[in-house]
Write an enzyme that holds these catalytic residues in place. Structure first.
Site, PDB file in Angstrom:
ATOM      1  N   ARG A 205     -34.305 -58.942  34.220  1.00 49.12           N
ATOM      2  CA  ARG A 205     -34.062 -59.436  35.560  1.00 49.12           C
ATOM      3  C   ARG A 205     -35.033 -58.138  36.310  1.00 49.12           C
ATOM      4  O   ARG A 205     -36.075 -57.920  36.107  1.00 49.12           O
ATOM      5  CB  ARG A 205     -32.686 -59.464  35.975  1.00 49.12           C
ATOM      6  CG  ARG A 205     -32.162 -60.818  35.444  1.00 49.12           C
ATOM      7  CD  ARG A 205     -30.820 -60.836  35.872  1.00 49.12           C
ATOM      8  NE  ARG A 205     -30.213 -62.006  35.656  1.00 49.12           N
ATOM      9  CZ  ARG A 205     -28.996 -62.391  35.837  1.00 49.12           C
ATOM     10  NH1 ARG A 205     -28.050 -61.652  36.299  1.00 49.12           N
ATOM     11  NH2 ARG A 205     -28.604 -63.585  35.438  1.00 49.12           N
ATOM     12  N   SER A 206     -34.537 -57.708  37.459  1.00 50.12           N
ATOM     13  CA  SER A 206     -35.476 -56.772  38.336  1.00 50.12           C
ATOM     14  C   SER A 206     -35.573 -55.468  37.605  1.00 50.12           C
ATOM     15  O   SER A 206     -36.570 -54.937  38.367  1.00 50.12           O
ATOM     16  CB  SER A 206     -34.740 -56.801  39.647  1.00 50.12           C
ATOM     17  OG  SER A 206     -34.503 -57.896  40.468  1.00 50.12           O
ATOM     18  N   ALA A 207     -35.179 -55.087  36.747  1.00 50.53           N
ATOM     19  CA  ALA A 207     -35.999 -54.082  36.036  1.00 50.53           C
ATOM     20  C   ALA A 207     -37.378 -54.078  35.722  1.00 50.53           C
ATOM     21  O   ALA A 207     -37.983 -53.123  35.544  1.00 50.53           O
ATOM     22  CB  ALA A 207     -35.136 -53.765  34.818  1.00 50.53           C
TER      23      ALA A 207
ATOM     24  N   LYS B  92     -39.312 -55.096  38.141  1.00 52.22           N
ATOM     25  CA  LYS B  92     -40.073 -54.889  39.022  1.00 52.22           C
ATOM     26  C   LYS B  92     -40.539 -53.146  38.911  1.00 52.22           C
ATOM     27  O   LYS B  92     -41.745 -53.158  39.340  1.00 52.22           O
ATOM     28  CB  LYS B  92     -39.162 -54.650  40.306  1.00 52.22           C
ATOM     29  CG  LYS B  92     -38.867 -56.086  40.770  1.00 52.22           C
ATOM     30  CD  LYS B  92     -37.945 -55.828  41.974  1.00 52.22           C
ATOM     31  CE  LYS B  92     -37.738 -57.253  42.843  1.00 52.22           C
ATOM     32  NZ  LYS B  92     -36.741 -58.244  42.194  1.00 52.22           N
TER      33      LYS B  92
END
Length: 397
Positions: A71-73, A75
């Site tokens: 997921r947002s890791a 980014k």
């Protein structure tokens, strides 16, 4: 009881104990954690089931090299692309985005700077008309939608987490500058040279290495003595309001795509759909702050490292509700996203995963899980590992 596999260097036994405790007390299904210090691996642990929805003893075990959606890791990896392009003189962080992407210069976005995209200050966390899953994955509709979108606030004057739109903002900017997709750039310039099992756009040949994720309930916290004061408003409260910017930001894709779908995993969504092993995330962050394995394989020059973790946004987050801190593309250590120390920078993934570096201690950390609990930052399993790591470092020379 889960049989924890892997090794830790002398002095890092608290990390192994905390990892095992996550299975016993914190609802862990399958996970891995890796820690590097000064470019060398000091903890490499895994355990549980490869698939969060696996059937007990009948499920396939997590093995060395099991990867998961983080997921947002993702980014933090995507941000490194823009910062490396800046380091190479191909991107000016203070240039308007429209310098590289002319169609973006509409509806009050003429003064949106590249650094605003990275620091969540562009005012574009949500879309007036959410994308369908098919549109979100096609590589065209997302960039077109954010280029047409009017900002929700004057760009540069406030910050709010760009949960989904970050994918199309950064992805299209990289494509305009380099002629390559962001996922391809990562594969050719970062993952390949460093030997990372990390993909933004999963190749068909790697499908069988990736476990299934699932939403799971965290065990109830034990009752504590004394009065507990509940925050006035939490991100969960805001998310329950269909009209809130929080809800609209996370549902810029509506309905949410199936993250176990091969089509989703093959798509390039740099905000949310990266797939990695714990070792790949830790090794990536180790390469940002120093040399790897005793050889000169550092990605960030000292000046770029300073830029990455210099505070750009701090205070009330218009999407996450709580106070957050961001550098250029990275969350910074703070109450909303505790890492190791004040100088730490990195990124969590909603539901559990966490990766970061702490230059002062020379530590890089990667934690990947398949059991997605109801949190955006500060997952209790990840935080238990970070506390154990802090204990180990305090006792190490």
């Amino acid at each position: 009881m889960v049989d924890v596999q892997g090794t830790v260097a002398d002095g890092f036994e608290p990390v192994r104990d905390a990892f095992a405790d996550n299975f016993a007390r914190r609802g862990e299904r399958g996970a891995a954690v890796v820690v590097y210090r000064h470019g060398r691996k000091v903890a490499d642990l895994w355990g549980g089931l490869r698939d969060a929805d696996g059937d007990g003893d009948g499920g396939a075990p997590w093995v060395r090299g099991t990867a998961q959606v983080v997921r947002s890791a993702t980014k933090g990896v995507a941000a490194a692309v823009l910062l490396l392009l800046h380091q190479r003189g191909q991107v000016d962080l203070d240039a308007p985005v429209g310098t590289y992407w002319p169609e973006f210069k509409t509806n009050g976005k003429e003064r949106v700077l590249v650094r605003h995209l990275l620091s969540h200050r562009a005012g574009l966390p949500a879309l007036d008309v959410p994308l369908t899953p098919a549109q979100a994955l096609d590589g065209v509709s997302g960039p077109r939608a954010v280029a047409a979108q009017a900002p929700h606030w004057e760009p540069g004057t406030a910050h709010g987490y760009h949960a989904q739109t970050y994918s199309w903002l950064l992805g299209e900017l990289v494509r305009r500058v380099t002629g390559r997709s962001l996922g391809r750039w990562v594969a050719e310039e970062i993952a390949g040279p460093l030997g990372l099992d990390l993909w933004i756009g999963l190749p068909d040949a790697e499908r069988e290495r990736v476990g299934r994720i699932a939403d799971v309930e965290a065990p109830a916290a034990p009752a504590s003595a004394g009065l507990r004061v509940r925050p006035k408003r939490t991100v969960a409260d805001a998310y329950r309001d269909p009209s809130s910017l929080t809800r609209r930001a996370f549902q810029a894709i509506d309905p949410m795509a199936d993250e176990n779908d091969p089509a989703y995993r093959a798509a390039e969504l740099p905000a949310s759909a990266g797939i990695a092993t714990a070792d790949a995330l830790a090794r990536f962050y180790a390469s940002l702050i120093g040399d790897l394995d005793g050889s000169a394989r550092r990605l960030f020059a000292p000046a770029t490292l300073t830029v990455a973790r210099t505070e750009e946004s701090a205070g009330p987050d218009r999407v996450l509700v709580v106070n957050t801190r961001f550098g250029l593309g990275y969350m910074l250590h703070g109450p909303a996203s505790p890492m190791l120390a004040p100088g730490s920078f990195g990124h969590p993934g909603r539901g559990g995963s966490l990766a970061f570096a702490d230059p002062e201690s020379g530590v890089a950390f990667g934690y990947v899980t398949n059991g997605m609990q109801k949190n955006v930052t500060a997952d209790p399993r990840a935080q238990a590992l970070v506390r154990a790591l802090s204990t180990a470092l305090a006792a190490c020379p």
